[in-house]
Design a protein around this motif. Structure first.
Motif, PDB file in Angstrom:
ATOM      1  N   GLU A  30      12.171   9.063   5.169  1.00 54.12           N
ATOM      2  CA  GLU A  30      11.192   8.092   5.644  1.00 54.12           C
ATOM      3  C   GLU A  30      11.861   6.991   6.479  1.00 54.12           C
ATOM      4  O   GLU A  30      11.357   6.609   7.548  1.00 54.12           O
ATOM      5  CB  GLU A  30      10.452   7.468   4.461  1.00 54.12           C
ATOM      6  CG  GLU A  30       9.478   6.372   4.858  1.00 54.12           C
ATOM      7  CD  GLU A  30       8.631   5.877   3.703  1.00 54.12           C
ATOM      8  OE1 GLU A  30       8.187   4.715   3.758  1.00 54.12           O
ATOM      9  OE2 GLU A  30       8.393   6.662   2.749  1.00 54.12           O
ATOM     10  N   TYR A  71       2.048   4.808   8.798  1.00 54.19           N
ATOM     11  CA  TYR A  71       2.089   4.916   7.340  1.00 54.19           C
ATOM     12  C   TYR A  71       2.692   3.672   6.696  1.00 54.19           C
ATOM     13  O   TYR A  71       3.572   3.033   7.256  1.00 54.19           O
ATOM     14  CB  TYR A  71       2.902   6.149   6.925  1.00 54.19           C
ATOM     15  CG  TYR A  71       2.268   7.452   7.348  1.00 54.19           C
ATOM     16  CD1 TYR A  71       1.508   8.205   6.455  1.00 54.19           C
ATOM     17  CD2 TYR A  71       2.421   7.917   8.653  1.00 54.19           C
ATOM     18  CE1 TYR A  71       0.918   9.396   6.844  1.00 54.19           C
ATOM     19  CE2 TYR A  71       1.833   9.110   9.051  1.00 54.19           C
ATOM     20  CZ  TYR A  71       1.083   9.843   8.149  1.00 54.19           C
ATOM     21  OH  TYR A  71       0.497  11.017   8.554  1.00 54.19           O
ATOM     22  N   GLN A  72       2.184   3.376   5.494  1.00 54.89           N
ATOM     23  CA  GLN A  72       2.710   2.269   4.713  1.00 54.89           C
ATOM     24  C   GLN A  72       4.024   2.678   4.043  1.00 54.89           C
ATOM     25  O   GLN A  72       4.367   3.859   3.965  1.00 54.89           O
ATOM     26  CB  GLN A  72       1.695   1.848   3.639  1.00 54.89           C
ATOM     27  CG  GLN A  72       0.367   1.355   4.196  1.00 54.89           C
ATOM     28  CD  GLN A  72       0.515   0.102   5.043  1.00 54.89           C
ATOM     29  OE1 GLN A  72       1.213  -0.842   4.646  1.00 54.89           O
ATOM     30  NE2 GLN A  72      -0.129   0.075   6.205  1.00 54.89           N
ATOM     31  N   HIS A  94       6.670   3.954   1.676  1.00 53.00           N
ATOM     32  CA  HIS A  94       6.706   5.006   0.654  1.00 53.00           C
ATOM     33  C   HIS A  94       5.619   6.073   0.812  1.00 53.00           C
ATOM     34  O   HIS A  94       5.641   7.066   0.081  1.00 53.00           O
ATOM     35  CB  HIS A  94       6.640   4.430  -0.770  1.00 53.00           C
ATOM     36  CG  HIS A  94       7.805   3.547  -1.119  1.00 53.00           C
ATOM     37  ND1 HIS A  94       9.109   3.861  -0.778  1.00 53.00           N
ATOM     38  CD2 HIS A  94       7.866   2.363  -1.785  1.00 53.00           C
ATOM     39  CE1 HIS A  94       9.913   2.905  -1.210  1.00 53.00           C
ATOM     40  NE2 HIS A  94       9.197   1.980  -1.815  1.00 53.00           N
ATOM     41  N   GLU A  95       4.676   5.878   1.717  1.00 49.47           N
ATOM     42  CA  GLU A  95       3.637   6.900   1.905  1.00 49.47           C
ATOM     43  C   GLU A  95       4.229   8.209   2.431  1.00 49.47           C
ATOM     44  O   GLU A  95       3.816   9.299   2.014  1.00 49.47           O
ATOM     45  CB  GLU A  95       2.544   6.394   2.862  1.00 49.47           C
ATOM     46  CG  GLU A  95       1.533   5.492   2.216  1.00 49.47           C
ATOM     47  CD  GLU A  95       0.370   5.166   3.143  1.00 49.47           C
ATOM     48  OE1 GLU A  95      -0.671   4.742   2.626  1.00 49.47           O
ATOM     49  OE2 GLU A  95       0.498   5.340   4.372  1.00 49.47           O
ATOM     50  N   GLN A  97       6.045   9.941  -0.370  1.00 51.58           N
ATOM     51  CA  GLN A  97       5.048  10.578  -1.240  1.00 51.58           C
ATOM     52  C   GLN A  97       4.513  11.859  -0.605  1.00 51.58           C
ATOM     53  O   GLN A  97       4.381  12.892  -1.272  1.00 51.58           O
ATOM     54  CB  GLN A  97       3.888   9.604  -1.488  1.00 51.58           C
ATOM     55  CG  GLN A  97       4.196   8.439  -2.391  1.00 51.58           C
ATOM     56  CD  GLN A  97       3.869   8.746  -3.850  1.00 51.58           C
ATOM     57  OE1 GLN A  97       3.222   9.735  -4.161  1.00 51.58           O
ATOM     58  NE2 GLN A  97       4.344   7.892  -4.738  1.00 51.58           N
ATOM     59  N   LEU A  98       4.264  11.800   0.679  1.00 51.59           N
ATOM     60  CA  LEU A  98       3.638  12.921   1.383  1.00 51.59           C
ATOM     61  C   LEU A  98       4.493  14.179   1.346  1.00 51.59           C
ATOM     62  O   LEU A  98       4.022  15.264   0.964  1.00 51.59           O
ATOM     63  CB  LEU A  98       3.355  12.516   2.834  1.00 51.59           C
ATOM     64  CG  LEU A  98       2.604  13.528   3.709  1.00 51.59           C
ATOM     65  CD1 LEU A  98       1.210  13.780   3.145  1.00 51.59           C
ATOM     66  CD2 LEU A  98       2.507  13.020   5.143  1.00 51.59           C
TER      67      LEU A  98
END
Length: 288
Positions: free
Chosen positions: A213, A251-252, A254-255, A258-259
């Motif tokens: 990320e 995206y925020q 950590h999104e 997570q994805l």
């Protein structure tokens, strides 16, 4: 001297034809599962925690299928020492390479994400043969330097550039605005120094890497998942590409992490026998 000894031994074994190696794999299955019981407690415990909804019998069958597949993975890794490009092309099919090429056409780099699923090592070879653009493979160095050098030599046979995790930033910055692909095996277990982010993964609180990320946000490059699955024919695989993130800035925090972990989780749930259950994925616990 140790490196040369390992490499020579690997080379000699790799000259054996596939039918002989798979015969060895058949023997290893019975040895590992029924006699040595190699990490069997770890595998069954991992499966119990990951699939609480399954019965003991169902989880045992998953474990049995995994141990049937695991020795194939070992002998196929040995064969990679002398495997030709033609053999690689025949044994792993790219279902939709255009999903990667379209990003290259826009002069973008691609952040590739995969997992310890299917034959990810053979996937490195197939990735190396799909383009002439730089192919970076991000890896966590082994403690044993001799094995580390042998593995890196093996993985780079068809042009992949092996990059230690801590050096990835300088390589990607150098390739800014240049088509390339950087491949992350994103389901490894980080140290507490490498990450402090926990998420639920397979019903368990799991410490996960956030480097994919961070690199995506820095470079603005898309993230493409490489699902390397096994075909019905023994020793044959496919790779399906899915663009999970087109624009990282959308995206925020950590999104994205997570994805791609959720994507891995879904693949594992569908065919759990092809994930590496022998590793202690959940050994890191949240510090109080």
């Amino acid at each position: 001297m140790k490196k040369k000894s390992i490499d020579v031994s690997l080379y000699i074994l790799s000259l054996l034809p596939f039918w002989v190696l798979y015969g060895i794999s058949d023997g290893l299955y019975y040895l590992l599962f029924y006699i040595i019981r190699y990490r069997k407690d770890v595998v069954l415990d991992n499966l119990k925690n990951a699939f609480p909804e399954k019965s003991d019998g169902e989880r045992y069958q998953v474990a049995k299928k995994f141990y049937r597949f695991f020795p194939d993975l070992v002998v196929e890794a040995v064969k990679m020492r002398t495997m030709s490009a033609k053999q690689v092309l025949r044994r792993i099919e790219l279902l939709n390479p255009e999903e990667v090429y379209r990003h290259f056409a826009q002069n973008k780099g691609v952040i590739g994400v995969t997992a310890h699923y299917g034959n990810w090592e053979l996937g490195i070879y197939r990735l190396s043969l799909m383009t002439d653009h730089p192919r970076l493979v991000i890896y966590k160095p082994l403690n044993d330097k001799a094995f580390n050098e042998v593995y890196n030599g093996l993985r780079s046979r068809f042009g992949a550039i092996m990059v230690p995790m801590k050096q990835i930033l300088r390589h990607i910055v150098r390739l800014k605005n240049t088509p390339h692909i950087s491949m992350f095996v994103a389901d490894q277990t980080p140290t507490y120094q490498d990450s402090d982010y926990f998420m639920e993964f397979l019903h368990q609180e799991t410490l996960v890497y956030t480097g994919t990320e961070r690199i995506a946000r820095l470079t603005k490059n898309p993230i493409v998942y490489c699902h390397i699955g096994r075909k019905e024919k023994r020793g044959h695989y496919f790779c399906k590409f899915t663009t999970l993130v087109e624009h990282p800035d959308d995206y925020q925090t950590h999104e994205i992490t997570q994805l791609h972990n959720r994507f891995t989780e879904q693949i594992i749930k569908e065919q759990p026998e092809y994930w590496l259950w022998t590793h202690r994925r959940w050994k890191r616990k949240r510090r109080i």
